[in-house]
Every structure is written in structure tokens, then in C-alpha cells.
Design an enzyme around this catalytic site. Structure first.
Site, PDB file in Angstrom:
ATOM      1  N   GLU A 103       0.786  -1.228   0.000  1.00 39.43           N
ATOM      2  CA  GLU A 103       0.000   0.000   0.000  1.00 39.43           C
ATOM      3  C   GLU A 103       0.820   1.279   0.000  1.00 39.43           C
ATOM      4  O   GLU A 103       0.349   2.316  -0.458  1.00 39.43           O
ATOM      5  CB  GLU A 103      -0.928   0.008   1.226  1.00 39.43           C
ATOM      6  CG  GLU A 103      -2.015  -1.038   1.196  1.00 39.43           C
ATOM      7  CD  GLU A 103      -3.014  -0.788   0.078  1.00 39.43           C
ATOM      8  OE1 GLU A 103      -3.530   0.336  -0.022  1.00 39.43           O
ATOM      9  OE2 GLU A 103      -3.243  -1.721  -0.718  1.00 39.43           O
ATOM     10  N   SER A 489     -56.450 -26.858  24.912  1.00 40.33           N
ATOM     11  CA  SER A 489     -56.394 -27.653  26.145  1.00 40.33           C
ATOM     12  C   SER A 489     -55.153 -27.381  26.979  1.00 40.33           C
ATOM     13  O   SER A 489     -55.090 -27.803  28.144  1.00 40.33           O
ATOM     14  CB  SER A 489     -56.459 -29.141  25.796  1.00 40.33           C
ATOM     15  OG  SER A 489     -57.706 -29.449  25.205  1.00 40.33           O
TER      16      SER A 489
END
Length: 833
Positions: A103, A489
Site C-alpha cells: 500500500e 387444552s
């Protein structure tokens, strides 16, 4: 007189021309001065408007807030930028050298701006007639990333250059590298070298080899293009470039570079969390934290969040829900391909899928959308393309779909269940691909039904696992917390518990025979049993075991609807309840969280605790922001009738519930005794029968004491199973968001109980087998289940029944109570009709 004008006229012209030239020069000079003054003014304006470099000395970038489970394992993350900051002395020097080589090779020589690099880039770009190379230094990149916006303007480049110079004056090279290597985006959602190392290679950054370092250093140029996950070939090309740059800069020898190029690259993500399986739990945590601390702090400040989640239970819950819903869905049959693509559309569709696959080979067991690209009709084998991968789908791996017509042509064949070329199918990976080929697929299908599962520690109220639906990405609606559905139920145990507290016992006889009630209109309400069978006189135990509707309605009628509603509220039910007899059949909508929490009262021995998710929050400096201290309550601790009955009945003091230290930021234990331990145990004992002899039989697969209850609503629109062992209670709901029948196999015992059982088998695998503790005030007696009276030794059909001490029967069939003795409830009352 002689007149001569020629020379004078020429001189005049020369004088005039000279004057004009001076004027133009003066104007140009003036313009230049103005431009220079304007530029100088703009330059000084920029100097005044630039952000301060000093704040970089205290580098505090947005970092991941991490979520931990009860065992300290990482289970989730919240972030805007997924980053873990690592000290510069932990970053290998060769990794630094790799980035510098790739870089900014003059990084250690320049003072923020590389003029030689700029000249070199200009020449190369002019020669190639396009922007082939940039000239930003690492320092400039840090300036842009940390202090500026990414806009592409001359003003931004000028600011960048000024800030880069200032940074070089204020910070050392290592300090600049420290910021750069922690700040930079390296693809796959990873910011900084530490998370990039974990994401691509499954290692911490200081464990990387040279080959891996060079590959990471090649990413800043184009993280997606050079991603080793998606494009390993391009990543290796870029790696080779970085290594050659390192050789040229003298950081490595040619032999070391060649060895690194030849080193195999193994892509293995150190994926610490699976957000997919924990998404609903984490979203609940996120909402609570964001409301309390705000977005900025949650997403950027690196909070440490400790939760009640058990990571293994959460994984088991997610997989149980997925497997259970697929089983429910496949019973409804194959719905056909999701869509049909024209031949020209295949590449574009597959490109989108390719971009979404973030692994080198597809995950075994995972499901992907694939496109049928070839059909071998003789073998009935399909070639399926998933992104840029291919595999086969054989007849045996789509047997569940039944007879499916195969059409060797592109386009919609006009038949719902036919498969043609270009068909888009969900396929599950049975065997992963190798080098993007050779995968073995099975036909899959995304369920249309939904489910919710929630598991709670009954001793603390801590939520151990929660799943709110099939796929969080498609629907963030958390059905475990938000969906209100009829429990059917599964609500009956609440009615039965209220009846126990009213003096009934498991041996109370109720007549299971048809009954009708005026409903205020022209038609009477005639409740029916699920199986349309009427059994005559039965005990409460038999009624609950077989989920007999008529008996439940008669019990509710006996104790009073309002009494049952108040009892439900005591157990933690907050949703409105129907003030009529349909309440006995679960006609009022509840959330899975509400119902599961109510069952937790039975499991804990009578204590109600508000479920919670977060135990502690710590900021990035280690300061504790909040902490919950919830001591465990004893299972079936003695709870007096005074504690269980707020109306004041009873004469024993309530037991002391252990309290948390009254320290700042700590929440005291939220354990409230609401029913007696005797009632809690009797209900547990009754629900054990539901598992051993009734509708909850699938739960017997746990091979340990289990209590629970199924629930199924009219037309099988909702299926439930809620149950528990002494250490854990869990509830499961299954149904469609837009209510409709689950169809064949859609009852609570068939749709919900298998999910519950699969989850619990995994959840309790490491837990000791425990029996439910019997409170000291509970006694047992041999009874005749046909009459509810005591049974004689050796009497046929006799069974052992449990009672609160003093409510057990005292007489045998045909005997009158002893003179002066108060008969128990079932002796003094007529059979309920």
C-alpha cells in the site's frame, strides 16, 4: 511646405501596441494575484475547518458490543462496524511489512505525502489512459477514514494532504499503523486485521503465517474482488504481488516468498456466533438495551452483555423448530418449484446466489435456492446449480414429494408439482461440494407454518432459549413474545389448579356426559369432546390425562369463571380472558411466553418469577452498568396458604424469599410465592400422567420424569405442548400466521410435542435425572378410580393417588363417614354433572 508623416505614424503604432501588452499583462497578473489570494484564503479556511488531529492520539473506534451466554461463551454481537481493536505489539512485524509493501512502500521515508509516488502514479495513469494506480499514502488513508468523508472532490484531497502532514508531526509511524490496521475494511464484514484473520483463516492475528499475511495485505485494494472466500484464485494472484513487493523492499527473501506462494491456504472462519439460530433472542436483548442505553452506545461502545441464554440449548431450540416445521410442512405435500426461469435468466439468478455464499464449500445441512440445469430422465436425477456450484438431486432424495413429473425443457410446464429445466428449488446439502462441484442435494421446501419455542429456568426465571419463528430474516415478528393465540387444552392445567385450591382432588369424580348451556342467542352452546367419546364418571386425573373437554367445562362451572380468571392472573397471565365457560377450552389468546411462565409456577413449587434475558452489562472500561442477582428458589419450598392466598386465609407466615444485595444497579430477586407448593406438586403429578398415559406420550422419549400438557384448537389452527422437568420448563406453539388448519398431523401431540421433545432431549442431556420433590404436606392413598373412594388391598383396578394432607378420602365404597369426622371434598359433594 513639406509634410512627412510615415515614421511618426509607425512610432505611434508601436507605442499603442506596447501599451496594450502591458495592460493585458497587468490584467493577467491581477487575475493570478486574485486566484492566489482566493486559494490562500480557501487554504486558510480549510485549515480552520479541518478536524483536530489530536483526537487520534486517543483512538476509540466503533467496536463490537458482545453478547455472552450463561456459561461465558460468545453468542452474539451488535455493531455498525465489526471490529476488535488489537494492540500494535500483537500485530506481527511481517504483517505490517506486507501492508506497507502493498500500500505504501515509502511509508517510513515520507512525511505524510509521497511525492515520488504521486509522480509515478501520474505517469502510469497517463500511459494507460485510465486510473491504474493511486498515490494515497497509508497516512492519507487514515486521515480520510478517521477525519473526513469519502467524497471524491479536490477539496477532500487537499484536506487529506494537510491532515496527513499534521498527523506525521503529531503521531509516530507505529501509532499511525496501529490506527490503520485496526480501522481498515478488509471484506466479509470485517474491520481491522484481527477480525479479518478470524473471518478468513480462523486464527488470531498473531498466529498467521506469511502466506496468510500476504493475502490479508492484498485485500485493501478491492476486498470483494480479492476475497479468498469468494475468489481464491484472484486472492492468490494478489498475494503473489504482495510477496514480490516484500522481496523488492527487502522484507523477505525470494525463497521465503516462493515458499509462501506454495503454502496451501485453508479458509476456515472462526465464526464465534451463529446469529441465525439466536436471532430472536438477540433481538429481544437488543431492544431492551437500545431503549435503555441508546443506539450510539450499543453499536459503537463495545459493551459486554451477559445473558441467561444457554448456547447449546439455543442451538437445539432453533434446530428443533426448523426440523419440526419441515416435518409439518412435508405432510402437506410438495408445492412445486418456487418459480421457473428462462434459459437466459439462469446466469443472473445464480450470480446473486453466488454473492450470498460466504463459505468455500456449501455447509452440510444448509438449504440454498438452486436451479435445475439438466434432467437425466432415465435415472430421474437432476443437475442443480447453486450460485457457481453444482450438484445432483436423485430420486431417493426427493421421495417425500411423491410422484413428480420431470420436463426436459425450459419454461413453466403448467402443472403445479412438475419440475422443468429452469425450476428454482430449495435444496439441502447432504454432501458438500468439492472445488465447486459434486454436491449431493436433497429436495427441501421452506415451511409456510410458523412456530415458537421458549425455555425458562423455573428456579430463576432466566430464559435459556427462545425461537420466535422459522426464519428471522424473512420475519422479525417474535411469536414467542408477541403472537397471541388460543392455547386450547394447554390452558386446562390452570383451571384444574384453581379447582385443587378450591378443595377438589385428583380423585374427584366428574360426569363426562353431554351438556348444553344457554348462550344468549337462539342456539345453546354444546361443548364436545375432541374424540366425540363420552366416558361417564371419571376422576380429575383421567379427565386431564385424556384432555376431556366436557369435564373441564364442568369444573370451571363449579369453581366459577371469575375465580379462574383471578387465579390465572396470579400465575402471571396478563392477556384479557373470556369471562365465560369457553375459557375452560382455551378460547382466550395468550402468548407462548405467558403460558410457559404460568407452567413455570408449577415447576418451581409455587413461585412466580418475571422471565428475564440480561444478567449484567459492562462498558468498554469494565464498569458494571447493571447486574441482576437472582438466587435460586428451592424446588417445592414450603409456601404457606397465607402466601398463596392473598385474601388472608391461612395462619402460617410466608417463607422468606432470598433477596439480592441492595447494591447500586442491582435488581433484587423477583420470586413471588403465589400458590402453595402442595397445589404445584399435585398439578405436576397430574401432568406426569398426561405424558405417561395420555396425549403427551411423545415426551416419554426423554426417559425421565416429565410433566406437560398438549393443546389443540378448533380445526387444528393452533398446536401446543408445554412441559417441564425439575430443572427446565419449555413451551412450543405451531400454527400459521394467517390462521388456517395445520391439516393432518396438526394436533398438539403430533405437531408441537415432537419439537418440544427434540429440544428437551438435547437440553437435558447433561442434566442429572431428578424426580419432582414431594412437599411434606402431600400424602398418598390407594383409591378406586371409578368411585374416588379408598380401595381395599388387592382390589382390582386400584391406583395410588396424591392429595393435600386432610383431603384424601377416608371411606371405602358404600361406607358412610366416621361419626364426627368431616368428610373430604369428594365425599361431601355430589358428583359434578
Amino acid at each position: 511646405m513639406e509634410i512627412y508623416t510615415g515614421p511618426q505614424q509607425g512610432a505611434h503604432r508601436r507605442k499603442k501596441g506596447s501599451s496594450t501588452g502591458k495592460t493585458v499583462a497587468t490584467v493577467i497578473a491581477g487575475i493570478l494575484v486574485l486566484v492566489l489570494l482566493a486559494f490562500a484564503g480557501y487554504f486558510f479556511y480549510l485549515l480552520g475547518a479541518l478536524p483536530k488531529v489530536d483526537r487520534l492520539a486517543d483512538y476509540r473506534p466503533p467496536i463490537v458490543s458482545q453478547v455472552y451466554g450463561e456459561d461465558g461463551s460468545l453468542v452474539g454481537e451488535f455493531y455498525l462496524e465489526r471490529r476488535t481493536v488489537v494492540a500494535v505489539d500483537k500485530i506481527p512485524r511481517r504483517l505490517i511489512q506486507a501492508f506497507v509493501s502493498a500500500e505504501d512502500s515509502n511509508f517510513y521515508q515520507h512525511k505524510g505525502i509521497d511525492y515520488l509516488g504521486i509522480a509515478r502514479a501520474v505517469v502510469k495513469n497517463v500511459i494507460s489512459l485510465r486510473k491504474k494506480e493511486g498515490a494515497s499514502t497509508i497516512t492519507q488513508q487514515v486521515a480520510k477514514s478517521m477525519l473526513l468523508t469519502p467524497e471524491k472532490k479536490f477539496s477532500r484531497k487537499l484536506k487529506e494532504a494537510i491532515l496527513a502532514k499534521r498527523m506525521e508531526e503529531r503521531l509516530s509511524k507505529d501509532e499511525i499503523l496501529y490506527i490503520y490496521l485496526n480501522q481498515i475494511y478488509l471484506g466479509a464484514g470485517a474491520y481491522g486485521v484481527e477480525l479479518a484473520a478470524e473471518t478468513y483463516f480462523g486464527k488470531e492475528v498473531d498466529k498467521l503465517n506469511l502466506a496468510e499475511m500476504a493475502m490479508l495485505a492484498g485485500l485493501p485494494k478491492a476486498p470483494n474482488t480479492y476475497s479468498p472466500i469468494k475468489h481464491l484464485d484472484k486472492a492468490k494472484e494478489r498475494q503473489a504481488y504482495v510477496l514480490e513487493r516484500m522481496v523488492k523492499e527487502g522484507y523477505v527473501t525470494q525463497a521465503e516468498a516462493d515458499h509462501a506462494k506454495a503454502t496451501p491456504i485453508e479458509i476456515h472462519s472462526l465464526k464465534k456466533v451463529n446469529p441465525e439460530q439466536s436471532a430472536y433472542f438477540l433481538e429481544q436483548v437488543r431492544q431492551q438495551l437500545e431503549e435503555k442505553y441508546g443506539e450510539e452506545r450499543l453499536y459503537k461502545d463495545g459493551l459486554k452483555i451477559y445473558t441467561t441464554m444457554n448456547a447449546e440449548m439455543q442451538k437445539g431450540a432453533y434446530e428443533a423448530v426448523v426440523n419440526g416445521l419441515k416435518a409439518v410442512d412435508k405432510r402437506q405435500g410438495f408445492r412445486g418449484p418456487a418459480k421457473f426461469l428462462a434459459e437466459t435468466e439462469v446466469d443472473g439468478f445464480c450470480k446473486k446466489i453466488e454473492d450470498s455464499i460466504d463459505t468455500v464449500s456449501m455447509k452440510q445441512g444448509a438449504t440454498y435456492p438452486g436451479v435445475v440445469t439438466a434432467i437425466a430422465e432415465g435415472k430421474r436425477e437432476l443437475t442443480v446449480r447453486v450460485g457457481d456450484r453444482t450438484g445432483t438431486l436423485s430420486k431417493k432424495n426427493m421421495d417425500w414429494a411423491g410422484q413428480v413429473k420431470l420436463v426436459s425443457a425450459f419454461g413453466n410446464p403448467g402443472e403445479k408439482r412438475a419440475i422443468a429445466l429452469g425450476s428454482v428449488l430449495d435444496v439441502q446439502v447432504k454432501e458438500p461440494d468439492t472445488n465447486k462441484q459434486g454436491a449431493v442435494f436433497a429436495l427441501d421446501q421452506a415451511p409456510e407454518a410458523q412456530a415458537a419455542l421458549i425455555a425458562i429456568d423455573p428456579m430463576t426465571g432466566g430464559v435459556r432459549a427462545m425461537v420466535g419463528g422459522y426464519d428471522f430474516k424473512k420475519s422479525q415478528f417474535n411469536r414467542a413474545m408477541q403472537a397471541k393465540r388460543n392455547p386450547g387444552s394447554a390452558f386446562k392445567p390452570i383451571i384444574y389448579a384453581a379447582a385443587i385450591d378450591k378443595g377438589m382432588t385428583p380423585a374427584t369424580i366428574i360426569d363426562d356426559s353431554p351438556v348444553e348451556y344457554e348462550s344468549g342467542g337462539d342456539r345453546a352452546w354444546k361443548p364436545k369432546n375432541y374424540d366425540n367419546i363420552y366416558r361417564g364418571p371419571v376422576t380429575m386425573r383421567e379427565a386431564l390425562t385424556n384432555s376431556i373437554n366436557i369435564v373441564s367445562v364442568k369444573i370451571l362451572e363449579s369453581i366459577g369463571v371469575n375465580s379462574a380468571i383471578e387465579y390465572a392472573k396470579k400465575l402471571g397471565i396478563t392477556s384479557p380472558l373470556a369471562a365465560n365457560l369457553t375459557l375452560a377450552l382455551g378460547s382466550s389468546s395468550l402468548t407462548p411466553m405467558e403460558l410457559t411462565s404460568a407452567y413455570a409456577v408449577f415447576a418451581s413449587g409455587g413461585y412466580r418469577m418475571t422471565p428475564y434475558f440480561i444478567t449484567k452489562v459492562v462498558d468498554r472500561e469494565g464498569q458494571v452498568l447493571e447486574e441482576v442477582q437472582t438466587p435460586k428458589v428451592p424446588v417445592f419450598a414450603p409456601v404457606s396458604s397465607a402466601a398463596a392466598n392473598p385474601d388472608g386465609s391461612g395462619d402460617q407466615p410466608a417463607p422468606a424469599v432470598p433477596a439480592a444485595p441492595a447494591a447500586p444497579g442491582m435488581v433484587p430477586a423477583n420470586a413471588v410465592p403465589v400458590i402453595s407448593s402442595d397445589t404445584a406438586y399435585i398439578m405436576t403429578n397430574l401432568m406426569e400422567s398426561v405424558v405417561t398415559s395420555g396425549t403427551g406420550g411423545r415426551a416419554r422419549a426423554l426417559g425421565r420424569p416429565v410433566a406437560g400438557k398438549t393443546g389443540t384448537t378448533n380445526d387444528m389452527k393452533d398446536a401446543w405442548f408445554v412441559g417441564y422437568v425439575p430443572q427446565l420448563v419449555a413451551g412450543v406453539w405451531v400454527g400459521y400466521d394467517q390462521e388456517r388448519s395445520l391439516g393432518a398431523g396438526g394436533s398438539g401431540g403430533q405437531a408441537a410435542a415432537p419439537i418440544w421433545t427434540e429440544f428437551m432431549q438435547r437440553a437435558v442431556a447433561g442434566m442429572p435425572v431428578k424426580r419432582f420433590t414431594v412437599p411434606s404436606n402431600v400424602t398418598f392413598a390407594q383409591i378406586n378410580p371409578r368411585t374416588g373412594h379408598l380401595a381395599k388391598d388387592g382390589e382390582e383396578g386400584a391406583m395410588t393417588e396424591c392429595f393435600v394432607n386432610g383431603t384424601e378420602p377416608t371411606t371405602y365404597d358404600g361406607e358412610a363417614p366416621t361419626e364426627g369426622e368431616t368428610p373430604p371434598a369428594e365425599d361431601k359433594s355430589a358428583t359434578l354433572q
